[in-house]
Write an enzyme that holds these catalytic residues in place. Structure first.
Site, PDB file in Angstrom:
ATOM      1  N   GLY A 213      30.958  42.242  38.082  1.00  0.00           N
ATOM      2  CA  GLY A 213      32.296  41.671  37.928  1.00  0.00           C
ATOM      3  C   GLY A 213      33.259  42.304  38.918  1.00  0.00           C
ATOM      4  N   ASN A 214      34.532  42.118  38.687  1.00  0.00           N
ATOM      5  CA  ASN A 214      35.530  42.794  39.525  1.00  0.00           C
ATOM      6  C   ASN A 214      36.785  43.066  38.698  1.00  0.00           C
ATOM      7  OD1 ASN A 214      37.502  40.509  39.949  1.00  0.00           O
ATOM      8  ND2 ASN A 214      35.629  39.576  40.783  1.00  0.00           N
ATOM      9  N   TYR A 215      37.753  43.736  39.310  1.00  0.00           N
ATOM     10  CA  TYR A 215      38.913  44.231  38.557  1.00  0.00           C
ATOM     11  C   TYR A 215      40.020  43.200  38.345  1.00  0.00           C
ATOM     12  CZ  TYR A 215      37.126  48.995  39.143  1.00  0.00           C
ATOM     13  OH  TYR A 215      36.379  50.128  39.094  1.00  0.00           O
ATOM     14  N   ALA A 283      39.317  35.657  41.669  1.00  0.00           N
ATOM     15  CA  ALA A 283      38.519  36.575  42.481  1.00  0.00           C
ATOM     16  C   ALA A 283      37.057  36.253  42.184  1.00  0.00           C
ATOM     17  CB  ALA A 283      38.846  38.015  42.114  1.00  0.00           C
TER      18      ALA A 283
END
Ligand code: CTP
Length: 403
Positions: A213-215, A283
């Site tokens: 995943g990402n932030y 994102a």
């Protein structure tokens, strides 16, 4: 007519709570009534300690609503009806206690039940001393309310500004009324338009319990969805996995939750042909594990290699699908060579403009409540100062409306 016709015939629910600034509510009512608005006051029990319902009903020419039942004859006051009746709700002054109850759904008085049933946009003018205002719980509640699409009205710019001096004091009545006028003036500027907005991260499954995943928090995308909806657009909001606290409440927003880039792509591909614009704020992971383990992977050996395969580039594919009259806006979050990277993405993905934020700028990017952007077209670049994501959304949507 004073101050134009924006408030003529508008139905305003004015919520009043227990603050010394409650006397200023009379000035708000007078200005609203002078501009042709109909005002219904809903007051909390504490509010009545500061100002009498008789004064308020004399100014509005309507009985003040305070209890769930009218004391005289036991008639039920319907908060649901008020929620449907209003064109806007203004809570001024709003105490820390009321703000906390609103953010957390503590429906123990008529004002909060009315707020929870409200179908119209809500404007909140906080009023408290600086210490209460600066307390993390108050700040968190205000952020929560803003993320629900409520408008926070305060003296100065942006309630999330790092400097808190002088904050907490209620905005002056004429400025509160001016905010409402401005809102109604621009409200319909996107009426009839359909906008697709993507937001948040994507999760790419490794096994049943793990993902890549990402932030991304999704905050910028939520702010954009609220801004377009507030201007009258119909918003198709495709949202990756974000915190359950991130909710949309505007009736113009239709939310589709997805998890992976592939799911986000499928949703966007179906929706984009009937849209006027798309703002791609998500994102999106560029790669996903080639295979997803059916069972939880065990720790074996000294290393672990996960082979990744490319995900669809949603932006590039929508860029290819783009027809005359449709617009496409993208984002670029860069750490280096910001402008040239943004320029090449603008071309590659066929964006009309790209919103650049650099991770080198403090307060910009993921997980913050603020952002510092540049808007880049093939031959122009506009730089904006650090602002709240709500304010940044206004700048981006202003630019979209100019296309
Ligand atoms: N984007 C998308 N689908 C992807 C990747 C990105 O729709 N699979 C969109 C993002 O929502 C954003 C823009 O494309 O609007 C820029 O994303 P970014 O990941 O920075 O672009 P890439 O071309 O993947 O560039 P990089 O090489 O920096 O990863």
């Amino acid at each position: 007519m004073i101050g134009g016709y924006m408030l003529q015939g508008k139905k305003i629910v004015l919520g009043i709570t227990g603050s010394i600034a409650a006397y200023k509510s009379c000035l708000i009512i007078r200005q609203l009534v002078k501009r042709g608005a109909e005002v219904q006051v809903v007051i909390t029990p504490a509010g009545k300690e500061f100002i009498t319902p008789i004064t308020l009903s004399a100014l509005t020419s309507k009985p003040v609503v305070s209890d769930f039942f009218a004391q005289r004859d036991g008639t039920w006051h319907s908060h649901v009806d008020l929620g449907l009746w209003a064109d806007a709700m203004v809570i001024a002054p709003a105490t820390a206690s009321t703000i906390g109850k609103m953010a957390n759904g503590v429906a123990d008085n008529m004002l909060i039940t009315t707020y929870l049933s409200m179908k119209a946009p809500v404007f909140i003018a906080p009023a408290m001393d600086l210490d209460m205002y600066a307390h993390p719980s108050t700040q968190q509640n205000l952020k929560t309310l803003q993320s629900y699409g409520n408008h926070i009205i305060e003296p100065g710019t942006g309630f999330l500004a790092s400097k808190l001096e002088g904050k907490g004091r209620m905005e002056e009545p004429e400025n509160i009324v001016a905010c409402l006028e401005k809102f109604f003036a621009q409200k319909e500027s996107m009426k009839g338009k359909k906008v697709l907005i993507t937001a948040g991260p994507t999760y790419e499954k490794i096994d049943p319990v793990r993902f890549i995943g990402n932030y991304s928090s999704g905050k910028m995308g939520f702010a954009l969805a609220n801004e377009c909806a507030n201007r009258g657009a119909q918003v198709e909001f495709v949202c990756g996995p974000v915190s359950s606290a991130m909710q949309v409440s505007h009736p113009n927003i239709h939310r589709t939750d997805v998890e992976s880039a592939q799911e986000m792509f499928e949703a966007c591909k179906t929706l984009y042909p009937s849209m006027d614009s798309a703002i791609l704020c998500a994102a999106v992971a560029d790669f996903a594990p080639e295979t997803v383990a059916v069972q939880k992977m065990k720790r074996t050996g000294d290393d672990l290699v996960i082979r990744l395969k490319p995900n669809p580039d949603i932006a590039a594919l929508l860029g290819q699908m783009k027809k005359n009259g449709q617009t496409l806006v993208g984002f670029a979050l860069e750490t280096n060579d910001e402008e040239s990277n943004a320029q090449s993405k603008l071309k590659k993905k066929n964006f009309d403009f790209i919103v650049l934020n650099s991770l080198r700028d403090e307060g910009a990017g993921f997980r913050t409540d603020t952002n510092k952007i540049s808007i880049i077209t093939s031959n122009t670049k506009k730089d904006y100062p650090l602002k709240t994501k709500g304010e940044v959304a206004k700048d981006i949507v202003d630019e979209l409306e100019c296309l």
